[in-house]
Design a protein around this motif. Structure first.
Motif, short mmCIF file in Angstrom:
data_model
loop_
_atom_site.label_atom_id
_atom_site.label_comp_id
_atom_site.label_asym_id
_atom_site.label_seq_id
_atom_site.Cartn_x
_atom_site.Cartn_y
_atom_site.Cartn_z
N THR A 74 39.33 49.97 31.38
CA THR A 74 38.92 48.58 31.41
C THR A 74 39.38 47.77 32.61
O THR A 74 40.43 47.91 33.08
CB THR A 74 39.84 47.84 30.20
OG1 THR A 74 39.44 48.59 28.96
CG2 THR A 74 39.57 46.65 29.84
N VAL A 75 38.48 46.89 32.92
CA VAL A 75 38.62 46.07 34.21
C VAL A 75 39.42 44.97 33.84
O VAL A 75 38.91 44.16 32.89
CB VAL A 75 37.32 45.77 34.84
CG1 VAL A 75 37.50 44.75 36.08
CG2 VAL A 75 36.71 47.10 35.47
N LEU A 76 40.33 44.72 34.84
CA LEU A 76 41.20 43.64 34.39
C LEU A 76 41.05 42.25 35.16
O LEU A 76 41.06 41.12 34.56
CB LEU A 76 42.72 44.03 34.29
CG LEU A 76 43.08 45.02 33.65
CD1 LEU A 76 44.73 45.37 33.85
CD2 LEU A 76 42.93 44.91 32.04
N GLY A 77 40.54 42.32 36.47
CA GLY A 77 40.48 41.38 37.29
C GLY A 77 39.82 41.88 38.75
O GLY A 77 39.91 43.14 39.09
N VAL A 78 39.88 40.88 39.59
CA VAL A 78 39.79 41.09 41.03
C VAL A 78 40.76 40.48 41.82
O VAL A 78 41.04 39.16 41.56
CB VAL A 78 38.12 40.66 41.46
CG1 VAL A 78 38.05 41.02 42.68
CG2 VAL A 78 37.00 41.43 40.79
N VAL A 79 41.33 41.16 42.76
CA VAL A 79 42.49 40.85 43.46
C VAL A 79 42.26 41.01 44.96
O VAL A 79 41.42 41.93 45.26
CB VAL A 79 43.59 41.35 42.88
CG1 VAL A 79 44.16 40.97 41.56
CG2 VAL A 79 43.49 42.94 43.07
N GLY A 80 42.95 40.39 45.75
CA GLY A 80 43.01 40.74 47.08
C GLY A 80 43.59 41.93 47.64
O GLY A 80 44.39 42.50 46.86
#
Length: 319
Positions: A74-80
């Protein structure tokens, strides 16, 4: 759209939001047990992002990553590129000394927005404080973290009003909360005396907050000041200028009804304490389409700020 509350466990009585899986009253959960019972026994990993053209022959590798749950991808978010995942067990482990010392017991733990946010709420095992006769305040601590980069690890003490089970203002910036955060980053395991010292400081700040509540309870409020208070707290202009503003005008009579006949209104009284609690009850039960997004907003979103503003404004107007 995913449910706000993905999984959750609670001990004893059903919490105000009515969500989660029950654990018998008196059960003292460890961090490991709470994580499993709340469905948080998974790890977060990173996967680099890239783009490709329509033909698939040209690929650009990006300096961003997706966070995902290894158990089910499950994808949780996009981060640097500098983001470092903090696993649930490691984030919550700072709490273990409080449990081992008997100073606190876990009440709820869970996951919001498909695992993007996680939390543990524990009860400090001290006697409740009294605002008015029959109006008691219990003391809790909330630890939260996010896996989508939207929220740093946060620790805050919060009172909960027993008569109506309302969560009041979270004290994330209190000295006791700061002390817990500092101690977490320096050394997680501490001796019993240090733990009690921290809880004693939290209890002192909690007592000072309850003294503010008592001051509000000692100052009556008339209807015109109550209406003005509600309008200021929710940022309502005197003359509606848009459809959204006209829709928000419904907040005023809703809060006035709660002031007259809400949960715990009789215990609060017709004063600024009652006014603050009417706003607070509206935030706890009615500001949101579902109990799930009410909870998310009250602890992490806009309602949390409104809650704080409501207390600050009540203190200012009652002075």
């Amino acid at each position: 759209m995913a449910h706000e509350v993905e999984s959750m466990v609670y001990v004893g009585k059903t919490p105000w939001h009515g969500l989660g899986v029950a654990v018998p009253e008196g059960k003292k959960l460890s961090i490991e047990e709470a994580i499993v019972a709340a469905g948080l026994d998974w790890e977060v990993k990173l996967r680099r992002l890239f783009t490709k053209d329509d033909t698939g022959t040209h690929v650009d590798v990006l300096d961003h990553f997706v966070t995902f749950r290894s158990r089910d991808n499950t994808v949780l978010g996009v981060v640097g590129k500098d983001y470092e995942p903090l696993q649930n067990l490691k984030a919550f482990n700072w709490f273990q000394p409080l449990l081992e010392s008997g100073e606190a017991t876990i009440e709820t733990a869970g996951s919001l927005r498909g695992g993007a946010k996680v939390w543990v709420l524990a009860k400090i095992r001290r006697d409740p404080l009294v605002v008015r006769k029959g109006d008691l305040m219990e003391h809790y601590v909330l630890l939260s973290n996010s896996h989508d980069g939207s929220l740093a690890v946060r620790v805050g003490f919060t009172p909960i009003r027993v008569v109506c089970n309302n969560t009041l203002c979270l004290a994330h910036e209190s000295e006791a909360s700061k002390l817990l955060r500092v101690r977490h980053t320096s050394r997680i395991l501490q001796n019993l005396e240090d733990i009690r010292e921290t809880v004693n400081l939290a209890q002192s700040e909690f007592a000072a907050t309850v003294d503010q509540y008592k001051q509000l309870a000692g100052k009556e409020i008339n209807r015109s000041d109550l209406v003005r208070y509600v309008r200021i707290v929710f940022g309502l202009k005197e003359k509606p200028r848009s459809e959204r503003q006209e829709s928000q005008e419904k907040i005023v009579p809703a809060v006035l009804r709660l002031f007259e006949d809400g949960r715990g209104s009789r215990a609060a009284g017709r004063n600024y304490w009652g006014a603050y609690n009417a706003v607070n009850e509206y935030l706890n039960y009615f500001r949101g389409k579902t109990q799930e997004n009410i909870l998310n907003s009250l602890w992490f979103g806009e309602s949390a700020q409104i809650n704080k503003n409501a207390l600050d404004m009540a203190i200012k107007m009652a002075a």
